[in-house]
Design a protein around this motif. Sequence first.
Motif, PDB file in Angstrom:
ATOM      1  N   ALA A  71      15.613  -1.064  -2.041  1.00  0.00           N
ATOM      2  CA  ALA A  71      15.709  -2.223  -2.938  1.00  0.00           C
ATOM      3  C   ALA A  71      14.428  -2.383  -3.758  1.00  0.00           C
ATOM      4  O   ALA A  71      14.473  -2.659  -4.964  1.00  0.00           O
ATOM      5  CB  ALA A  71      15.978  -3.487  -2.125  1.00  0.00           C
ATOM      6  N   VAL A  72      13.266  -2.191  -3.116  1.00  0.00           N
ATOM      7  CA  VAL A  72      11.986  -2.323  -3.832  1.00  0.00           C
ATOM      8  C   VAL A  72      11.866  -1.246  -4.894  1.00  0.00           C
ATOM      9  O   VAL A  72      11.463  -1.513  -6.039  1.00  0.00           O
ATOM     10  CB  VAL A  72      10.803  -2.269  -2.827  1.00  0.00           C
ATOM     11  N   VAL A  73      12.206   0.003  -4.527  1.00  0.00           N
ATOM     12  CA  VAL A  73      12.130   1.094  -5.499  1.00  0.00           C
ATOM     13  C   VAL A  73      13.114   0.840  -6.640  1.00  0.00           C
ATOM     14  O   VAL A  73      12.784   1.050  -7.815  1.00  0.00           O
ATOM     15  CB  VAL A  73      12.394   2.449  -4.809  1.00  0.00           C
ATOM     16  N   GLY A  74      14.306   0.370  -6.307  1.00  0.00           N
ATOM     17  CA  GLY A  74      15.293   0.064  -7.348  1.00  0.00           C
ATOM     18  C   GLY A  74      14.821  -1.042  -8.287  1.00  0.00           C
ATOM     19  O   GLY A  74      14.977  -0.959  -9.509  1.00  0.00           O
ATOM     20  N   ALA A  75      14.207  -2.089  -7.688  1.00  0.00           N
ATOM     21  CA  ALA A  75      13.688  -3.182  -8.524  1.00  0.00           C
ATOM     22  C   ALA A  75      12.557  -2.674  -9.404  1.00  0.00           C
ATOM     23  O   ALA A  75      12.448  -3.052 -10.589  1.00  0.00           O
ATOM     24  CB  ALA A  75      13.202  -4.322  -7.634  1.00  0.00           C
ATOM     25  N   GLY A  76      11.709  -1.799  -8.845  1.00  0.00           N
ATOM     26  CA  GLY A  76      10.619  -1.224  -9.646  1.00  0.00           C
ATOM     27  C   GLY A  76      11.151  -0.385 -10.793  1.00  0.00           C
ATOM     28  O   GLY A  76      10.638  -0.444 -11.915  1.00  0.00           O
ATOM     29  N   ALA A  77      12.192   0.397 -10.524  1.00  0.00           N
ATOM     30  CA  ALA A  77      12.793   1.224 -11.567  1.00  0.00           C
ATOM     31  C   ALA A  77      13.426   0.342 -12.647  1.00  0.00           C
ATOM     32  O   ALA A  77      13.316   0.629 -13.846  1.00  0.00           O
ATOM     33  CB  ALA A  77      13.829   2.160 -10.966  1.00  0.00           C
ATOM     34  N   ALA A  78      14.082  -0.733 -12.225  1.00  0.00           N
ATOM     35  CA  ALA A  78      14.681  -1.651 -13.204  1.00  0.00           C
ATOM     36  C   ALA A  78      13.610  -2.308 -14.062  1.00  0.00           C
ATOM     37  O   ALA A  78      13.769  -2.445 -15.282  1.00  0.00           O
ATOM     38  CB  ALA A  78      15.514  -2.710 -12.486  1.00  0.00           C
ATOM     39  N   LYS A 128      -0.267   2.764  -7.642  1.00  0.00           N
ATOM     40  CA  LYS A 128      -0.762   3.606  -6.541  1.00  0.00           C
ATOM     41  C   LYS A 128      -0.678   2.859  -5.219  1.00  0.00           C
ATOM     42  O   LYS A 128      -0.289   3.427  -4.201  1.00  0.00           O
ATOM     43  CB  LYS A 128      -2.193   4.041  -6.793  1.00  0.00           C
ATOM     44  N   VAL A 129      -1.041   1.573  -5.205  1.00  0.00           N
ATOM     45  CA  VAL A 129      -0.958   0.780  -3.974  1.00  0.00           C
ATOM     46  C   VAL A 129       0.484   0.709  -3.490  1.00  0.00           C
ATOM     47  O   VAL A 129       0.772   0.898  -2.302  1.00  0.00           O
ATOM     48  CB  VAL A 129      -1.559  -0.635  -4.198  1.00  0.00           C
ATOM     49  N   LEU A 130       1.405   0.446  -4.408  1.00  0.00           N
ATOM     50  CA  LEU A 130       2.819   0.382  -4.044  1.00  0.00           C
ATOM     51  C   LEU A 130       3.319   1.737  -3.534  1.00  0.00           C
ATOM     52  O   LEU A 130       4.059   1.808  -2.548  1.00  0.00           O
ATOM     53  CB  LEU A 130       3.662  -0.077  -5.228  1.00  0.00           C
ATOM     54  N   ALA A 131       2.904   2.813  -4.189  1.00  0.00           N
ATOM     55  CA  ALA A 131       3.315   4.148  -3.752  1.00  0.00           C
ATOM     56  C   ALA A 131       2.774   4.441  -2.353  1.00  0.00           C
ATOM     57  O   ALA A 131       3.482   5.014  -1.515  1.00  0.00           O
ATOM     58  CB  ALA A 131       2.834   5.196  -4.742  1.00  0.00           C
ATOM     59  N   ASP A 132       1.536   4.042  -2.068  1.00  0.00           N
ATOM     60  CA  ASP A 132       0.961   4.252  -0.732  1.00  0.00           C
ATOM     61  C   ASP A 132       1.721   3.447   0.325  1.00  0.00           C
ATOM     62  O   ASP A 132       1.974   3.945   1.434  1.00  0.00           O
ATOM     63  CB  ASP A 132      -0.524   3.870  -0.714  1.00  0.00           C
ATOM     64  N   GLU A 133       2.067   2.206   0.010  1.00  0.00           N
ATOM     65  CA  GLU A 133       2.827   1.385   0.952  1.00  0.00           C
ATOM     66  C   GLU A 133       4.197   2.007   1.237  1.00  0.00           C
ATOM     67  O   GLU A 133       4.637   2.076   2.393  1.00  0.00           O
ATOM     68  CB  GLU A 133       3.001  -0.033   0.405  1.00  0.00           C
ATOM     69  N   ILE A 134       4.849   2.466   0.185  1.00  0.00           N
ATOM     70  CA  ILE A 134       6.166   3.084   0.348  1.00  0.00           C
ATOM     71  C   ILE A 134       6.045   4.367   1.162  1.00  0.00           C
ATOM     72  O   ILE A 134       6.868   4.640   2.047  1.00  0.00           O
ATOM     73  CB  ILE A 134       6.828   3.340  -1.023  1.00  0.00           C
ATOM     74  N   THR A 135       4.999   5.153   0.903  1.00  0.00           N
ATOM     75  CA  THR A 135       4.784   6.391   1.664  1.00  0.00           C
ATOM     76  C   THR A 135       4.570   6.087   3.138  1.00  0.00           C
ATOM     77  O   THR A 135       5.110   6.786   4.015  1.00  0.00           O
ATOM     78  CB  THR A 135       3.570   7.158   1.098  1.00  0.00           C
ATOM     79  N   ALA A 136       3.783   5.045   3.443  1.00  0.00           N
ATOM     80  CA  ALA A 136       3.549   4.664   4.836  1.00  0.00           C
ATOM     81  C   ALA A 136       4.848   4.216   5.504  1.00  0.00           C
ATOM     82  O   ALA A 136       5.127   4.579   6.655  1.00  0.00           O
ATOM     83  CB  ALA A 136       2.500   3.550   4.912  1.00  0.00           C
ATOM     84  N   GLU A 137       5.661   3.435   4.805  1.00  0.00           N
ATOM     85  CA  GLU A 137       6.936   2.986   5.359  1.00  0.00           C
ATOM     86  C   GLU A 137       7.891   4.155   5.577  1.00  0.00           C
ATOM     87  O   GLU A 137       8.618   4.203   6.580  1.00  0.00           O
ATOM     88  CB  GLU A 137       7.571   1.936   4.451  1.00  0.00           C
ATOM     89  N   ILE A 138       7.871   5.129   4.673  1.00  0.00           N
ATOM     90  CA  ILE A 138       8.712   6.316   4.830  1.00  0.00           C
ATOM     91  C   ILE A 138       8.268   7.107   6.058  1.00  0.00           C
ATOM     92  O   ILE A 138       9.105   7.621   6.816  1.00  0.00           O
ATOM     93  CB  ILE A 138       8.681   7.181   3.552  1.00  0.00           C
ATOM     94  N   ALA A 139       6.943   7.194   6.286  1.00  0.00           N
ATOM     95  CA  ALA A 139       6.441   7.898   7.472  1.00  0.00           C
ATOM     96  C   ALA A 139       6.926   7.216   8.751  1.00  0.00           C
ATOM     97  O   ALA A 139       7.317   7.880   9.717  1.00  0.00           O
ATOM     98  CB  ALA A 139       4.922   7.963   7.445  1.00  0.00           C
ATOM     99  N   VAL A 140       6.905   5.884   8.760  1.00  0.00           N
ATOM    100  CA  VAL A 140       7.398   5.142   9.931  1.00  0.00           C
ATOM    101  C   VAL A 140       8.887   5.417  10.135  1.00  0.00           C
ATOM    102  O   VAL A 140       9.346   5.635  11.265  1.00  0.00           O
ATOM    103  CB  VAL A 140       7.127   3.626   9.766  1.00  0.00           C
ATOM    104  N   ILE A 141       9.643   5.434   9.057  1.00  0.00           N
ATOM    105  CA  ILE A 141      11.081   5.688   9.150  1.00  0.00           C
ATOM    106  C   ILE A 141      11.338   7.104   9.655  1.00  0.00           C
ATOM    107  O   ILE A 141      12.226   7.325  10.491  1.00  0.00           O
ATOM    108  CB  ILE A 141      11.764   5.453   7.785  1.00  0.00           C
ATOM    109  N   GLU A 142      10.552   8.073   9.168  1.00  0.00           N
ATOM    110  CA  GLU A 142      10.713   9.447   9.640  1.00  0.00           C
ATOM    111  C   GLU A 142      10.407   9.545  11.134  1.00  0.00           C
ATOM    112  O   GLU A 142      11.077  10.267  11.871  1.00  0.00           O
ATOM    113  CB  GLU A 142       9.807  10.390   8.857  1.00  0.00           C
ATOM    114  N   GLN A 143       9.389   8.802  11.588  1.00  0.00           N
ATOM    115  CA  GLN A 143       9.036   8.799  13.009  1.00  0.00           C
ATOM    116  C   GLN A 143      10.189   8.223  13.828  1.00  0.00           C
ATOM    117  O   GLN A 143      10.571   8.764  14.868  1.00  0.00           O
ATOM    118  CB  GLN A 143       7.763   7.977  13.213  1.00  0.00           C
ATOM    119  N   ARG A 144      10.762   7.113  13.362  1.00  0.00           N
ATOM    120  CA  ARG A 144      11.911   6.521  14.050  1.00  0.00           C
ATOM    121  C   ARG A 144      13.092   7.479  14.065  1.00  0.00           C
ATOM    122  O   ARG A 144      13.801   7.593  15.064  1.00  0.00           O
ATOM    123  CB  ARG A 144      12.324   5.212  13.379  1.00  0.00           C
TER     124      ARG A 144
END
Length: 149
Positions: free
Chosen positions: A19-26, A64-80
């Motif tokens: 949703a965040v990425v979609g809102a950013g793209a919009a 860049k801050v948003l991209a880093d946050e998204i990357t960290a969240e993706i890493a957590v999701i990959e771990q799960r």
Amino acid sequence: MHGVPSVEDLDPWLALITAVVGAGAALAGAITGRVARRAAQGKVDDSPLADRIQRLSSTAVLAKVLADEITAEIAVIEQRAGRLAEEAEQAEILAGLNEKHRQAMAQALRTELHDSQRQGRWAAFWSSALWFVAGVAASILVTLFVHPF
């Protein structure tokens, strides 16, 4: 376990990130459209170059801050997802026990339960017998000493 996951299987964090990425793209699309419209209309940003560079720089830092946050969240999701894959593998192994193993385990549990029930039955019998003898002895003692003949 295989194939496309259902909606119930999706992680809520993945939905939030999407949703965040979609809102950013919009938002990026809206800004691009507005800039393109202004350029087509001949309107040019009259602000000083330093201000535009500052805005561009702050926007890049925010991106860049948003991209880093998204990357960290993706890493957590990959771990799960890795943990879930391990749990699914263990579940498949447990489900893979053949019928003989299941029957042998059930028979062992039934035997153990039967033995413990038999022991419990004998314990109850001897306890009842002991209390019966104690009751008879108490009755004889009361009869002899409290109500003599």
